[in-house]
Design an enzyme around this catalytic site. Sequence first.
Site, PDB file in Angstrom:
ATOM      1  N   SER A 145     -68.288 -48.222  17.095  1.00 32.57           N
ATOM      2  CA  SER A 145     -69.714 -47.898  16.969  1.00 32.57           C
ATOM      3  C   SER A 145     -70.258 -48.680  15.783  1.00 32.57           C
ATOM      4  O   SER A 145     -69.493 -49.063  14.888  1.00 32.57           O
ATOM      5  CB  SER A 145     -69.872 -46.395  16.708  1.00 32.57           C
ATOM      6  OG  SER A 145     -71.210 -46.095  16.350  1.00 32.57           O
ATOM      7  N   TYR A 157     -67.425 -38.135  12.775  1.00 26.53           N
ATOM      8  CA  TYR A 157     -67.521 -39.241  13.737  1.00 26.53           C
ATOM      9  C   TYR A 157     -67.466 -40.571  12.991  1.00 26.53           C
ATOM     10  O   TYR A 157     -66.757 -41.500  13.394  1.00 26.53           O
ATOM     11  CB  TYR A 157     -68.833 -39.096  14.513  1.00 26.53           C
ATOM     12  CG  TYR A 157     -69.084 -40.132  15.583  1.00 26.53           C
ATOM     13  CD1 TYR A 157     -68.586 -39.974  16.875  1.00 26.53           C
ATOM     14  CD2 TYR A 157     -69.843 -41.277  15.317  1.00 26.53           C
ATOM     15  CE1 TYR A 157     -68.841 -40.919  17.869  1.00 26.53           C
ATOM     16  CE2 TYR A 157     -70.096 -42.218  16.299  1.00 26.53           C
ATOM     17  CZ  TYR A 157     -69.598 -42.035  17.575  1.00 26.53           C
ATOM     18  OH  TYR A 157     -69.851 -42.976  18.554  1.00 26.53           O
TER      19      TYR A 157
HETATM   20  N1  LIG Z   1     -73.847 -43.455  23.383  1.00 23.36           N
HETATM   21  C1  LIG Z   1     -73.988 -44.067  22.236  1.00 23.36           C
HETATM   22  O1  LIG Z   1     -75.115 -44.179  21.692  1.00 23.36           O
HETATM   23  C2  LIG Z   1     -72.797 -44.670  21.537  1.00 23.36           C
HETATM   24  C3  LIG Z   1     -73.035 -45.409  20.371  1.00 23.36           C
HETATM   25  C4  LIG Z   1     -71.973 -45.974  19.710  1.00 23.36           C
HETATM   26  C5  LIG Z   1     -70.689 -45.809  20.213  1.00 23.36           C
HETATM   27  N2  LIG Z   1     -70.482 -45.085  21.329  1.00 23.36           N
HETATM   28  C6  LIG Z   1     -69.104 -44.936  21.779  1.00 23.36           C
HETATM   29  O2  LIG Z   1     -68.982 -45.348  23.131  1.00 23.36           O
HETATM   30  C7  LIG Z   1     -67.916 -44.639  23.743  1.00 23.36           C
HETATM   31  C8  LIG Z   1     -68.388 -44.034  25.045  1.00 23.36           C
HETATM   32  O3  LIG Z   1     -69.418 -43.098  24.758  1.00 23.36           O
HETATM   33  P1  LIG Z   1     -70.539 -42.677  25.809  1.00 23.36           P
HETATM   34  O4  LIG Z   1     -71.816 -42.858  25.122  1.00 23.36           O
HETATM   35  O5  LIG Z   1     -70.275 -43.315  27.116  1.00 23.36           O
HETATM   36  O6  LIG Z   1     -70.240 -41.107  25.837  1.00 23.36           O
HETATM   37  P2  LIG Z   1     -70.200 -40.041  27.013  1.00 23.36           P
HETATM   38  O7  LIG Z   1     -71.175 -40.361  28.074  1.00 23.36           O
HETATM   39  O8  LIG Z   1     -70.276 -38.721  26.332  1.00 23.36           O
HETATM   40  O9  LIG Z   1     -68.743 -40.246  27.614  1.00 23.36           O
HETATM   41  C9  LIG Z   1     -67.604 -39.845  26.910  1.00 23.36           C
HETATM   42  C10 LIG Z   1     -66.405 -39.979  27.836  1.00 23.36           C
HETATM   43  O10 LIG Z   1     -65.239 -39.502  27.145  1.00 23.36           O
HETATM   44  C11 LIG Z   1     -64.592 -38.536  27.963  1.00 23.36           C
HETATM   45  N3  LIG Z   1     -63.921 -37.536  27.138  1.00 23.36           N
HETATM   46  C12 LIG Z   1     -64.492 -36.708  26.224  1.00 23.36           C
HETATM   47  N4  LIG Z   1     -63.565 -35.905  25.692  1.00 23.36           N
HETATM   48  C13 LIG Z   1     -62.379 -36.231  26.281  1.00 23.36           C
HETATM   49  C14 LIG Z   1     -61.053 -35.758  26.158  1.00 23.36           C
HETATM   50  N5  LIG Z   1     -60.747 -34.750  25.299  1.00 23.36           N
HETATM   51  N6  LIG Z   1     -60.085 -36.307  26.904  1.00 23.36           N
HETATM   52  C15 LIG Z   1     -60.382 -37.302  27.783  1.00 23.36           C
HETATM   53  N7  LIG Z   1     -61.621 -37.816  27.933  1.00 23.36           N
HETATM   54  C16 LIG Z   1     -62.610 -37.279  27.194  1.00 23.36           C
HETATM   55  C17 LIG Z   1     -65.719 -37.931  28.806  1.00 23.36           C
HETATM   56  O11 LIG Z   1     -65.252 -37.404  30.014  1.00 23.36           O
HETATM   57  P3  LIG Z   1     -64.861 -35.871  30.297  1.00 23.36           P
HETATM   58  O12 LIG Z   1     -65.928 -35.015  29.681  1.00 23.36           O
HETATM   59  O13 LIG Z   1     -64.812 -35.818  31.786  1.00 23.36           O
HETATM   60  O14 LIG Z   1     -63.517 -35.667  29.673  1.00 23.36           O
HETATM   61  C18 LIG Z   1     -66.558 -39.156  29.102  1.00 23.36           C
HETATM   62  O15 LIG Z   1     -66.009 -39.877  30.185  1.00 23.36           O
HETATM   63  C19 LIG Z   1     -67.444 -43.615  22.706  1.00 23.36           C
HETATM   64  O16 LIG Z   1     -66.319 -44.113  22.040  1.00 23.36           O
HETATM   65  C20 LIG Z   1     -68.617 -43.506  21.770  1.00 23.36           C
HETATM   66  O17 LIG Z   1     -68.222 -43.086  20.494  1.00 23.36           O
HETATM   67  C21 LIG Z   1     -71.507 -44.511  22.017  1.00 23.36           C
END
Ligand SMILES: NC(=O)c1ccc[n+]([C@@H]2O[C@H](COP(=O)([O-])OP(=O)(O)OC[C@H]3O[C@@H](n4cnc5c(N)ncnc54)[C@H](OP(=O)(O)O)[C@@H]3O)[C@@H](O)[C@H]2O)c1
Length: 256
Positions: free
Chosen positions: A148, A161
């Site tokens: 991130s 985080y």
């Molecule tokens: N969205 C943003 O603005 C943003 C910004 C910077 C970085 N990121 C990073 O990008 C990555 C993806 O984030 P996203 O935005 O796509 O988030 P998201 O839509 O909340 O997706 C998170 C994913 O992680 C899975 N997950 C959560 N807890 C888990 C567990 N205990 N075991 C296995 N799987 C788990 C969830 O699936 P289940 O609930 O089905 O387990 C889901 O598939 C992350 O590393 C996040 O930190 C996101």
Amino acid sequence: MTSPTTDVFDITGKRALVTGASRGIGRAIALAFAGAGAHVVAAARTEEALKETASLAADAPGKIDILATDLRTPESAEAAIHSAAETLGGLDILVNNAADDHDSSIEKTDLAVFQRVVELNLQSCWVMTKAAAQYLKDGGGKVINIASVLGLVGMLDNSAYIAAKHGLLGVTKAVALEWARAGVQVNAIAPGFVDTAMIGNLKEDEALASYVRKKTPMGRAAQPEEYAGPAIFLASPASDFMTGQVLVVDGGYSAQ
Ligand SMILES: NC(=O)c1ccc[n+]([C@@H]2O[C@H](COP(=O)([O-])OP(=O)(O)OC[C@H]3O[C@@H](n4cnc5c(N)ncnc54)[C@H](OP(=O)(O)O)[C@@H]3O)[C@@H](O)[C@H]2O)c1
């Protein structure tokens, strides 16, 4: 004859594990890999959502198998690597993407919340990378850690985080050096605001949408699909001389 420009991004037949692929960025990366001819294991907790990810790739040249598991514990994180390698017949690409968030000041964050976030966002990535060594070193592989911009800078009310994401960039650099001569590249992608469940509902929460527009020089959040190209670059021969680096894809957030 295919053009050399196209070939450098070729991941046909590569075997990839993408965590957190039931929605958001992980799903977009899993679909992009399958669309580019890779065989993918998509892992997350929610089986129904994983099935939907797999069905979206039904007509792709590659394929998505699913693995429903909670990656928070070291045991399940390690088991996920061996299970994926068995399904795929090896492992060429590991995308550590699954993560959890929280939204409170340090005084209001319980230790249990800190531990929960660090266990998934940092520890499980370390455990999975370690368990994947034997497969990735067998013929050269790629680790892509989804960090991130909050691995580079701070922000209010998100200390667990932010600690985990800074740590993940540390792991990226450290393991990149350890495996540099083994033909395994370890890099990270640092997203800015992305329109996924993690940050909330941008369509319904105007205060959030306005905050994201104001904070991001490009004036909008990214769509998850905008991480497909960066992930294919880091998974493909195009990035073979790049290791221990962070690809920042944040609409200009960190340039301010
Ligand atoms: N969205 C943003 O603005 C943003 C910004 C910077 C970085 N990121 C990073 O990008 C990555 C993806 O984030 P996203 O935005 O796509 O988030 P998201 O839509 O909340 O997706 C998170 C994913 O992680 C899975 N997950 C959560 N807890 C888990 C567990 N205990 N075991 C296995 N799987 C788990 C969830 O699936 P289940 O609930 O089905 O387990 C889901 O598939 C992350 O590393 C996040 O930190 C996101």
